[in-house]
Design a protein around this motif. Structure first.
Motif, PDB file in Angstrom:
ATOM      1  N   ASP A  76       5.811   8.511   7.664  1.00 27.27           N
ATOM      2  CA  ASP A  76       5.617   9.925   7.990  1.00 27.27           C
ATOM      3  C   ASP A  76       4.214  10.129   8.582  1.00 27.27           C
ATOM      4  N   LEU A  77       4.108  10.018   9.879  1.00 28.08           N
ATOM      5  CA  LEU A  77       2.797  10.074  10.523  1.00 28.08           C
ATOM      6  C   LEU A  77       2.206  11.478  10.513  1.00 28.08           C
ATOM      7  N   LYS A  78       3.077  12.479  10.482  1.00 22.83           N
ATOM      8  CA  LYS A  78       2.598  13.857  10.388  1.00 22.83           C
ATOM      9  C   LYS A  78       1.871  14.057   9.067  1.00 22.83           C
ATOM     10  N   ALA A  79       2.503  13.612   7.984  1.00 27.05           N
ATOM     11  CA  ALA A  79       1.894  13.721   6.660  1.00 27.05           C
ATOM     12  C   ALA A  79       0.619  12.880   6.598  1.00 27.05           C
ATOM     13  N   LEU A  80       0.652  11.746   7.269  1.00 34.06           N
ATOM     14  CA  LEU A  80      -0.502  10.851   7.281  1.00 34.06           C
ATOM     15  C   LEU A  80      -1.693  11.555   7.913  1.00 34.06           C
ATOM     16  N   LYS A  81      -1.451  12.156   9.053  1.00 34.39           N
ATOM     17  CA  LYS A  81      -2.516  12.882   9.761  1.00 34.39           C
ATOM     18  C   LYS A  81      -3.037  14.031   8.915  1.00 34.39           C
ATOM     19  N   ALA A  82      -2.094  14.740   8.282  1.00 32.40           N
ATOM     20  CA  ALA A  82      -2.467  15.908   7.481  1.00 32.40           C
ATOM     21  C   ALA A  82      -3.267  15.502   6.244  1.00 32.40           C
ATOM     22  N   ALA A  83      -3.065  14.264   5.787  1.00 25.69           N
ATOM     23  CA  ALA A  83      -3.739  13.809   4.565  1.00 25.69           C
ATOM     24  C   ALA A  83      -5.192  13.424   4.813  1.00 25.69           C
ATOM     25  N   ILE A  84      -5.556  13.274   6.066  1.00 26.51           N
ATOM     26  CA  ILE A  84      -6.936  12.877   6.380  1.00 26.51           C
ATOM     27  C   ILE A  84      -7.877  14.050   6.153  1.00 26.51           C
ATOM     28  N   GLY A  85      -8.937  13.781   5.396  1.00 25.10           N
ATOM     29  CA  GLY A  85      -9.907  14.840   5.086  1.00 25.10           C
ATOM     30  C   GLY A  85     -11.300  14.262   4.980  1.00 25.10           C
ATOM     31  N   PRO A  86     -12.221  15.064   4.447  1.00 24.21           N
ATOM     32  CA  PRO A  86     -13.626  14.620   4.370  1.00 24.21           C
ATOM     33  C   PRO A  86     -13.856  13.448   3.420  1.00 24.21           C
ATOM     34  N   ALA A  87     -12.842  13.136   2.556  1.00 23.53           N
ATOM     35  CA  ALA A  87     -13.016  12.008   1.629  1.00 23.53           C
ATOM     36  C   ALA A  87     -12.339  10.737   2.144  1.00 23.53           C
ATOM     37  N   THR A  88     -11.694  10.816   3.297  1.00 21.30           N
ATOM     38  CA  THR A  88     -10.919   9.661   3.782  1.00 21.30           C
ATOM     39  C   THR A  88     -11.820   8.557   4.335  1.00 21.30           C
ATOM     40  N   ALA A  89     -11.612   7.345   3.809  1.00 18.03           N
ATOM     41  CA  ALA A  89     -12.317   6.170   4.321  1.00 18.03           C
ATOM     42  C   ALA A  89     -11.448   5.431   5.324  1.00 18.03           C
ATOM     43  N   GLY A  90     -10.130   5.478   5.107  1.00 23.23           N
ATOM     44  CA  GLY A  90      -9.249   4.731   6.001  1.00 23.23           C
ATOM     45  C   GLY A  90      -7.802   4.834   5.581  1.00 23.23           C
ATOM     46  N   ILE A  91      -6.983   4.073   6.286  1.00 16.33           N
ATOM     47  CA  ILE A  91      -5.551   4.009   6.005  1.00 16.33           C
ATOM     48  C   ILE A  91      -5.219   2.564   5.653  1.00 16.33           C
ATOM     49  N   LEU A  92      -4.505   2.391   4.553  1.00 16.81           N
ATOM     50  CA  LEU A  92      -4.142   1.043   4.092  1.00 16.81           C
ATOM     51  C   LEU A  92      -2.621   0.901   4.119  1.00 16.81           C
ATOM     52  N   ILE A  93      -2.124   0.000   4.953  1.00 16.39           N
ATOM     53  CA  ILE A  93      -0.667  -0.177   5.050  1.00 16.39           C
ATOM     54  C   ILE A  93      -0.284  -1.646   5.244  1.00 16.39           C
ATOM     55  N   GLU A  94       0.969  -1.935   4.898  1.00 14.29           N
ATOM     56  CA  GLU A  94       1.594  -3.201   5.260  1.00 14.29           C
ATOM     57  C   GLU A  94       2.360  -2.960   6.565  1.00 14.29           C
ATOM     58  N   PRO A  95       2.169  -3.780   7.595  1.00 19.01           N
ATOM     59  CA  PRO A  95       2.937  -3.596   8.836  1.00 19.01           C
ATOM     60  C   PRO A  95       4.446  -3.680   8.563  1.00 19.01           C
ATOM     61  N   ILE A  96       4.811  -4.540   7.626  1.00 18.81           N
ATOM     62  CA  ILE A  96       6.186  -4.602   7.126  1.00 18.81           C
ATOM     63  C   ILE A  96       6.086  -4.639   5.611  1.00 18.81           C
ATOM     64  N   GLN A  97       6.646  -3.634   4.945  1.00 14.75           N
ATOM     65  CA  GLN A  97       6.606  -3.652   3.480  1.00 14.75           C
ATOM     66  C   GLN A  97       7.474  -4.798   2.966  1.00 14.75           C
ATOM     67  N   GLY A  98       6.872  -5.663   2.135  1.00 15.41           N
ATOM     68  CA  GLY A  98       7.602  -6.810   1.592  1.00 15.41           C
ATOM     69  C   GLY A  98       8.359  -6.443   0.337  1.00 15.41           C
ATOM     70  N   GLY A 112       6.653 -14.500  13.174  1.00 11.40           N
ATOM     71  CA  GLY A 112       6.720 -15.089  14.520  1.00 11.40           C
ATOM     72  C   GLY A 112       5.431 -14.896  15.300  1.00 11.40           C
ATOM     73  N   LYS A 113       4.538 -14.062  14.777  1.00  6.83           N
ATOM     74  CA  LYS A 113       3.165 -13.962  15.284  1.00  6.83           C
ATOM     75  C   LYS A 113       2.276 -14.453  14.153  1.00  6.83           C
ATOM     76  N   LEU A 114       1.039 -14.853  14.479  1.00  8.60           N
ATOM     77  CA  LEU A 114       0.176 -15.322  13.396  1.00  8.60           C
ATOM     78  C   LEU A 114       0.025 -14.195  12.366  1.00  8.60           C
ATOM     79  N   PHE A 115      -0.170 -12.966  12.873  1.00 11.93           N
ATOM     80  CA  PHE A 115      -0.195 -11.788  11.992  1.00 11.93           C
ATOM     81  C   PHE A 115       0.688 -10.694  12.575  1.00 11.93           C
ATOM     82  N   ALA A 116       1.327  -9.931  11.682  1.00 14.85           N
ATOM     83  CA  ALA A 116       2.363  -8.986  12.114  1.00 14.85           C
ATOM     84  C   ALA A 116       1.818  -7.880  13.013  1.00 14.85           C
TER      85      ALA A 116
END
Ligand SMILES: *Cc1c(COP(=O)(O)O)cnc(C)c1O
Length: 403
Positions: free
Chosen positions: A163-185, A224-228
């Motif tokens: 949900d990229l809309k929610a992701l964008k909306a969640a960014i605020g003055p305390a945000t350091a970054g976004i942590l994700i798995e390119p493919i959730q295992g 199939g790539k060194l990193f996803a």
């Protein structure tokens, strides 16, 4: 009475004495085709001669010196990882969770070093799995892992998967970054669309926050790539890796760009065992195998073939298989029966697979398999699905004849 080994694992009653390539053998001489690879760890199969040689050669020299001294194996492997990725620098750990701990600390320290210590939050996605330390269970946000362990460590707001809309909306003055798995295992081989990965990169750049990737499971050629992240053509600022890095020897790493690592000066982070000479020797040999020019094309070719074969399996057993997804040799079979039933039925056929969230069975074979192993796996999967399918008929009949 409690077992001498703390009973935190719901283990299958099966033990192996030795392994060879994609096979595991019990003491009784039964041979299993290993399409779990120790949960995406044994990417080079079992007992790979090059890894045995690297380990035994180093074992006769020096095992451990601590990071008080230079460790040539670290410098060599770091150079190799830096040469093959976006990264400028690497911190070595013993596990995936520790690699994430370093990544989390680094992201926070980046902003602190830039004069914004209030930016300490990493936004994560539902269904995530980042490990079992206190910080990483907070980052994963899964209630079943947090329950009973006190208040979750603050700093990990979570948005629905994709949900990229929610992701964008969640960014605020305390945000350091976004942590994700390119493919959730663990989450069930849920692939973030490549376009979304590119948009997330852009969102981070616009907001001046860091993109932190957890490639613990997707890394070292699995997709199939060194990193996803290479599949979407973007690069993170920080990346945690582990699982296949040592081909079965415990080792992890946190990779970063020079800018992202700006806060990590001498004394800010450390590990007694991290980057130990034994781990570095094996991981160095493993990376040499992964960087062979034929390796990744082989993974891609076999990944495509496996997907074709699994599409036929899904056609043949629509009551068992709902859909098949993933990249390279990181494949998820979403089931219409409980995924644990398919894992057990496959095991009956002497094929090892791994369960995951979202009722998925993971196929994570060693990346060194040949097409003949795919055929063997498919025969076993067909037999397993056939048995489950017949079971559905039998239980339907039984239910129908009830008075
Ligand atoms: C396995 C895994 C971890 C945790 O690794 P450990 O070595 O068990 O600490 C973290 N993230 C992902 C995506 C994983 O698959």
């Amino acid at each position: 009475m409690i077992t001498p080994v703390l009973p935190t694992y719901a283990r299958t009653d099966l033990e192996f004495e030795r392994g060879e390539g994609p096979y595991l053998m019990t003491a009784g001489g039964e041979r299993y085709l290993d399409f779990g690879a120790g949960i995406a760890v044994n990417a080079f199969g079992h007992a790979h001669p090059a890894l045995i040689a690297a380990l035994t050669d180093q074992a006769g020299k020096v095992w451990h010196t601590s990071n008080i001294y230079r460790i040539p194996g670290q410098e060599q492997l770091a150079r190799r990882l830096v040469g093959a990725t976006f990264a400028d620098t690497v911190f070595f750990t013993n596990s995936g969770a520790e690699a994430l701990e370093c990544a989390i600390k680094m992201a926070r320290k980046y902003h602190a070093a830039g004069g914004a210590p209030e930016r300490y939050e990493l936004i994560t996605m539902e269904g995530a799995f980042h490990g079992r330390t206190l910080a990483t269970i907070a980052a994963g946000g899964q209630r079943k892992y947090l329950e009973g362990f006190g208040p979750a460590m603050p700093g990990f707001p979570q948005v629905p998967f994709g949900d990229l809309k929610a992701l964008k909306a969640a960014i605020g003055p305390a945000t350091a970054g976004i942590l994700i798995e390119p493919i959730q295992g663990e989450g069930g081989i849920r692939v973030l669309p490549f376009e979304d990965m590119r948009r997330i990169r852009a969102i981070c750049d616009e907001a001046g926050i860091l993109l932190v990737l957890d490639e613990v499971q997707t890394g070292i050629g699995r997709t199939g790539k060194l990193f996803a992240h290479e599949l979407s053509g973007i690069a993170p600022d920080i990346m945690a890796i582990a699982k296949a890095l040592g081909g079965g020897f415990p080792v992890g790493a946190c990779l970063a760009s020079e800018v992202a690592a700006r806060g990590m000066t001498a004394g800010t982070h450390a590990s007694t065992f991290g980057g130990n000479p034994l781990a570095m020797a094996v991981a160095g040999a493993a990376m040499e195998l992964a960087l062979n020019e034929d390796f990744l094309p082989h993974v891609r070719m076999l990944g495509l073939k496996l997907r074709q074969k699994l599409a036929m399996l899904a056609d043949r057993f629509p009551r068992i298989v709902e859909t098949v997804r993933g990249e390279g040799l990181m494949i998820g079979i979403k089931c219409r029966v409980p995924n644990t039933d398919l894992v057990a039925a496959a095991r009956e056929q002497k094929l090892l697979t791994v369960g995951a969230g979202d009722n998925v069975v993971r196929l994570l074979p060693p990346l060194i398999i040949e097409e003949s192993h795919l055929d063997e796996a498919m025969e076993k999967l067909e037999a397993a699905c056939g048995a489950l399918d017949a079971g559905l008929d039998a239980s339907a009949t039984a239910a129908g004849t009830k008075p």
